[in-house]
Design an enzyme around this catalytic site. Structure first.
Site, short mmCIF file in Angstrom:
data_model
loop_
_atom_site.label_atom_id
_atom_site.label_comp_id
_atom_site.label_asym_id
_atom_site.label_seq_id
_atom_site.Cartn_x
_atom_site.Cartn_y
_atom_site.Cartn_z
N ILE A 1 4.79 7.55 -8.30
CA ILE A 1 3.94 7.41 -7.14
C ILE A 1 4.71 6.62 -6.08
O ILE A 1 5.33 5.59 -6.39
CB ILE A 1 2.63 6.68 -7.48
CG1 ILE A 1 1.88 7.45 -8.56
CG2 ILE A 1 1.76 6.51 -6.25
CD1 ILE A 1 1.43 8.83 -8.15
N SER B 1 6.57 -0.13 -7.34
CA SER B 1 7.11 -0.98 -8.40
C SER B 1 6.50 -2.36 -8.27
O SER B 1 6.25 -2.84 -7.15
CB SER B 1 8.64 -1.08 -8.28
OG SER B 1 9.15 -2.09 -9.14
N GLY C 1 5.43 5.95 -16.77
CA GLY C 1 5.78 6.52 -15.47
C GLY C 1 7.20 7.05 -15.45
O GLY C 1 8.11 6.47 -16.06
N LEU D 1 -0.07 -4.77 -11.22
CA LEU D 1 -0.34 -3.33 -11.20
C LEU D 1 -0.40 -2.77 -9.79
O LEU D 1 -0.77 -3.44 -8.83
CB LEU D 1 -1.67 -3.05 -11.92
CG LEU D 1 -1.77 -3.57 -13.35
CD1 LEU D 1 -3.12 -3.18 -13.95
CD2 LEU D 1 -0.64 -3.02 -14.21
N HIS E 1 0.48 2.56 -11.86
CA HIS E 1 -0.16 2.18 -13.11
C HIS E 1 -1.57 2.76 -13.21
O HIS E 1 -1.99 3.23 -14.27
CB HIS E 1 -0.27 0.65 -13.22
CG HIS E 1 1.05 -0.06 -13.30
ND1 HIS E 1 1.51 -0.86 -12.30
CD2 HIS E 1 1.99 -0.08 -14.28
CE1 HIS E 1 2.69 -1.37 -12.65
NE2 HIS E 1 3.00 -0.90 -13.85
N ALA F 1 -0.63 1.49 -7.70
CA ALA F 1 -1.25 2.82 -7.85
C ALA F 1 -0.58 3.66 -8.93
O ALA F 1 -1.23 4.52 -9.54
CB ALA F 1 -1.22 3.56 -6.51
#
EC number: 6.3.2.1
Length: 282
Positions: free
Chosen positions: A176, A185, A147, A33, A37, A35
């Site tokens: 993001i 990613s 996302g 994970l 997520h 930012a």
């Protein structure tokens, strides 16, 4: 935050929450994970009483065995990030739990999956649709959060929800980015230092292409110039650059004012495949 590992456990948890009149938000992930997520979890927490995150590296959506094998897996670190963000339950099933028998059902999303990711990763969206359908069935969320970096995936999931009449709303949250523009990613973890140094070029190319689209430059010229710029960087092997209708995902021959356009790319960098997109509103 409760940790759930079985389908039955997830069903029991969400059924109890529903009976208590709670609104459920689902955040499907493959872990590692970042930012982006966490933004999804926080958005779900702002709108729902219960937030269920899932971590499952889904084998059926990989058409590259090495990509599946090397996909980052850091479940303990992920769990430590989720609870402070507002996650109330984490579902971390095994492959055997999600696929007690090999899946034989096949999804066909028509024109939506005949371009970009669908064209370059055969079977990818069938695997996505299979696992997402299972998660929607097990969790029965009121809302599910994705996302926008995976623009085509969101379009496919929206079609899945419409076609199968899932009683839920799909919420797409903005991409993001790192300070230098690279889209966050999980695969970024696999970039070595030289690859990471040139990775921001992907967003720079998309941003320049978006300016051209706004100026009315023909999509074919925009595409050719973007590919030429990427080709000048030896470390980058572009897979595609597409200028498409933001809703249908079909390539555009001409830019029509008032029509939202999505500019998408995929490229290999240091042995890692990255995707990104930029939307130009009509």
């Amino acid at each position: 935050m409760q940790i759930l590992t079985t389908a039955a456990g997830l069903q029991a948890y969400t059924e109890q929450a529903r009976q208590a009149g709670k609104r459920l938000g689902l955040v499907p992930t493959m872990g590692a994970l970042h930012a982006g997520h966490i933004q999804l979890v926080q958005a779900a927490r702002a709108e729902c009483n219960e937030v269920i995150a899932t971590i499952f590296v889904n084998p059926t959506q990989f058409n590259n065995a090495d990509d599946f094998r090397l996909y980052p897996r850091v479940p303990e670190a992920d769990a430590a990030l989720l609870e402070p963000a507002g996650c109330t339950a984490l579902f971390v099933p095994s492959v055997e739990e999600m696929y007690p028998l090999p899946a034989v059902l096949r999804f066909d999303f028509g024109a939506l999956e005949q371009v970009m990711e669908g064209a370059h990763r055969p079977g990818h969206f069938n695997g996505v649709a299979t696992v997402v359908s299972k998660l929607f069935h097990l969790a029965r969320p009121h809302r599910a959060y994705f996302g926008q970096k995976d623009w085509q995936q969101v379009a496919v999931v929206r079609q899945l929800v419409a076609d199968l009449s899932f009683d839920l709303e799909i919420v797409a949250c903005p991409t993001i980015r790192e300070a230098d523009g690279l889209a966050m990613s999980s695969r970024n973890r696999r970039l070595d230092a030289p690859a990471r140094a040139v990775a921001p070029l992907l967003y720079q190319v998309l941003s320049a292409a978006a300016v051209q689209v706004r100026q009315g430059v023909r999509p074919a010229q925009v595409q050719a110039e973007a590919l030429a710029t990427l080709a000048q960087e030896p470390a980058i092997t572009p897979e595609y650059v597409e200028i498409a209708d933001a809703q249908t995902l079909q390539p555009l021959a001409e830019y029509v004012p008032g029509r939202a356009v999505v500019l998408c790319l995929a490229a290999h960098l240091g042995g890692v495949r990255l995707i990104d997109n930029v939307v130009v509103d009509g």
